[in-house]
Design a protein around this motif. Structure first.
Motif, PDB file in Angstrom:
ATOM      1  N   ASN A 149       0.847  -1.193   0.000  1.00 53.75           N
ATOM      2  CA  ASN A 149       0.000   0.000   0.000  1.00 53.75           C
ATOM      3  C   ASN A 149       0.883   1.244   0.000  1.00 53.75           C
ATOM      4  OD1 ASN A 149      -1.827   2.061   0.373  1.00 53.75           O
ATOM      5  ND2 ASN A 149      -2.971   1.035   1.989  1.00 53.75           N
ATOM      6  N   ASN A 151      -0.359   4.292  -1.192  1.00 51.61           N
ATOM      7  CA  ASN A 151      -1.275   5.399  -1.478  1.00 51.61           C
ATOM      8  C   ASN A 151      -0.867   6.699  -0.790  1.00 51.61           C
ATOM      9  OD1 ASN A 151      -3.036   4.433  -3.381  1.00 51.61           O
ATOM     10  ND2 ASN A 151      -4.530   3.661  -1.916  1.00 51.61           N
ATOM     11  N   ASP A 173      -2.136  -7.348  -4.646  1.00 45.37           N
ATOM     12  CA  ASP A 173      -2.721  -6.020  -4.410  1.00 45.37           C
ATOM     13  C   ASP A 173      -1.628  -4.952  -4.382  1.00 45.37           C
ATOM     14  OD1 ASP A 173      -5.415  -6.961  -4.075  1.00 45.37           O
ATOM     15  OD2 ASP A 173      -4.837  -7.685  -2.090  1.00 45.37           O
ATOM     16  N   TYR A 175      -1.429  -0.828  -4.351  1.00 41.74           N
ATOM     17  CA  TYR A 175      -2.189   0.411  -4.229  1.00 41.74           C
ATOM     18  C   TYR A 175      -1.307   1.611  -4.579  1.00 41.74           C
ATOM     19  CZ  TYR A 175      -5.270  -2.760  -1.706  1.00 41.74           C
ATOM     20  OH  TYR A 175      -6.065  -3.819  -1.363  1.00 41.74           O
ATOM     21  N   SER A 177      -2.791   4.187  -6.781  1.00 39.95           N
ATOM     22  CA  SER A 177      -3.726   5.037  -7.530  1.00 39.95           C
ATOM     23  C   SER A 177      -3.476   6.529  -7.307  1.00 39.95           C
ATOM     24  CB  SER A 177      -5.177   4.698  -7.170  1.00 39.95           C
ATOM     25  OG  SER A 177      -5.408   4.842  -5.783  1.00 39.95           O
ATOM     26  N   ASN A 178      -2.777   6.872  -6.215  1.00 39.31           N
ATOM     27  CA  ASN A 178      -2.511   8.287  -5.929  1.00 39.31           C
ATOM     28  C   ASN A 178      -1.151   8.758  -6.443  1.00 39.31           C
ATOM     29  OD1 ASN A 178      -4.978   8.598  -4.611  1.00 39.31           O
ATOM     30  ND2 ASN A 178      -4.127   8.070  -2.608  1.00 39.31           N
ATOM     31  N   GLU A 199      -5.075  -6.956 -11.564  1.00 33.02           N
ATOM     32  CA  GLU A 199      -5.638  -5.634 -11.819  1.00 33.02           C
ATOM     33  C   GLU A 199      -4.651  -4.551 -11.418  1.00 33.02           C
ATOM     34  OE1 GLU A 199      -9.636  -3.058 -10.547  1.00 33.02           O
ATOM     35  OE2 GLU A 199      -9.318  -5.090  -9.793  1.00 33.02           O
ATOM     36  N   SER A 201      -4.500  -0.230 -11.227  1.00 29.14           N
ATOM     37  CA  SER A 201      -5.201   1.039 -11.386  1.00 29.14           C
ATOM     38  C   SER A 201      -4.196   2.119 -11.762  1.00 29.14           C
ATOM     39  CB  SER A 201      -5.935   1.415 -10.090  1.00 29.14           C
ATOM     40  OG  SER A 201      -6.578   2.655 -10.234  1.00 29.14           O
ATOM     41  N   LEU A 202      -4.167   2.447 -13.053  1.00 35.61           N
ATOM     42  CA  LEU A 202      -3.212   3.428 -13.560  1.00 35.61           C
ATOM     43  C   LEU A 202      -3.924   4.619 -14.181  1.00 35.61           C
ATOM     44  CD1 LEU A 202      -0.759   0.933 -15.341  1.00 35.61           C
ATOM     45  CD2 LEU A 202      -0.701   1.702 -12.966  1.00 35.61           C
ATOM     46  N   ILE A 203      -5.190   4.759 -13.881  1.00 34.94           N
ATOM     47  CA  ILE A 203      -6.025   5.765 -14.525  1.00 34.94           C
ATOM     48  C   ILE A 203      -5.533   7.199 -14.279  1.00 34.94           C
ATOM     49  CG2 ILE A 203      -7.673   5.988 -12.629  1.00 34.94           C
ATOM     50  CD1 ILE A 203      -8.503   5.946 -16.410  1.00 34.94           C
ATOM     51  N   ASN A 204      -4.808   7.396 -13.161  1.00 35.28           N
ATOM     52  CA  ASN A 204      -4.319   8.740 -12.844  1.00 35.28           C
ATOM     53  C   ASN A 204      -2.861   8.963 -13.257  1.00 35.28           C
ATOM     54  OD1 ASN A 204      -6.752   9.632 -11.625  1.00 35.28           O
ATOM     55  ND2 ASN A 204      -6.210   8.581  -9.713  1.00 35.28           N
ATOM     56  N   SER A 230      -5.291   7.265 -19.864  1.00 33.74           N
ATOM     57  CA  SER A 230      -4.649   8.509 -19.414  1.00 33.74           C
ATOM     58  C   SER A 230      -3.222   8.643 -19.943  1.00 33.74           C
ATOM     59  CB  SER A 230      -4.624   8.566 -17.886  1.00 33.74           C
ATOM     60  OG  SER A 230      -3.783   7.556 -17.366  1.00 33.74           O
TER      61      SER A 230
END
Length: 300
Positions: A149, A151, A173, A175, A177-178, A199, A201-204, A230
């Protein structure tokens, strides 16, 4: 004494150290202090072991390959600027809680936990990373970590994320995303061989300054989907093996990719055996010099 660099360097037969008479109150350097002490299984530091003036801790415990217990709760790291390779190669260490570390002055964390292959629990949620510019290979080879983690990490000034999570083969997992990645230039091999992760999360992610994306997702064989909408790739020059070995990936939309500066796309999609369609109509290949194995083993 102000300098304790390499004090016990490669003392491979050393089993224990008595720190009771150590006076470290004026010491400013401890890099590679215990480097290669491969027989030591446990290290505990008493309260007289002062680290309040230390600026350099790079390689401090590197290659302490038998170290299973490390108690550094009394460490004052408030002035430390370099933690590169600090625990690199501590492949017997299973738990490491350094949440007490003050890292507000640290500039480099390159290879910090690299090769800690038995590490299953790592507590670093309180790390202040706002000055860090280099996180290359920070967790590479942490084969037993299931979850990380990050984040709370401030990555605004990070330039290098090369191989950051490479060979984290048990990681499920992650984390991140930030993450603020607008300064990053190198993302090559960032997630290479993270073979358990399904999975990301690389949207940002802001990739507007990235030059090298080679092997970024190579060997992510459990990854089912990937949202890269993105991604800005107008400066990227190397996309070699970018998705190679992503054998579970059944959908991939990279129509937003700008490949006008790319010179190498060798094996970019090789081994993507579940991929049934791919729209490359926007690909510009004017500068590409290597397309070898571009779609090799794309059997679907």
């Amino acid at each position: 004494v102000k300098n304790m660099n390499n004090l016990f360097y490669n003392c491979k037969s050393l089993i224990s150290i008595d720190f009771s008479n150590f006076n470290t109150i004026n010491v400013t350097k401890m890099d590679s202090m215990f480097y290669g002490c491969s027989s030591i299984t446990s290290l505990t530091f008493p309260t007289n072991f002062k680290t309040s003036l230390i600026k350099d801790m790079n390689n401090m415990f590197a290659e302490c390959s038998s170290l299973k217990t490390l108690n550094i709760n009394i460490f004052d790291t408030s002035k430390v600027t370099d933690m590169a390779s600090m625990f690199r190669g501590c492949n017997s260490l299973e738990v490491l809680n350094i949440n007490n570390f003050i890292t507000s002055q640290v500039i480099t964390m390159e290879y910090m936990f690299s090769g800690c292959s038995s590490l299953s629990e790592l507590v670093i949620e309180n790390f202040d990373t706002h000055k860090v510019i280099n996180m290359g290979n920070m967790f590479s080879g942490c084969e037993s970590l299931v979850s990380i983690n990050l984040n709370n990490f401030n990555t605004l000034n990070v330039v290098n994320m090369e191989s950051m999570f490479k060979d984290c083969t048990s990681l499920i997992d992650l984390y991140i995303s930030n993450f603020e990645t607008s300064s990053v230039i190198k993302m090559n091999s960032m997630f290479q061989d993270c073979s358990s992760i399904k999975e990301l999360s690389l949207i940002n992610f802001n990739t507007s300054n990235v030059i090298d994306m080679s092997n970024m997702f190579t060997g992510c064989s459990s990854l089912i989907s990937l949202n890269l909408s993105s991604f800005e790739t107008e400066k990227v020059e190397n996309m070699m093996e970018l998705f190679s070995g992503c054998s579970s990936l059944n959908n991939l939309d990279i129509t937003n990719f700008d490949t006008s500066q790319v010179t190498n796309i060798k094996s970019m999609f090789s081994g993507c055996i579940q991929l049934t369609s791919l729209d490359l109509s926007n690909f510009i290949t004017n500068k590409v010099v290597n397309m070898e194995f571009l779609f090799a083993k794309c059997i679907s």
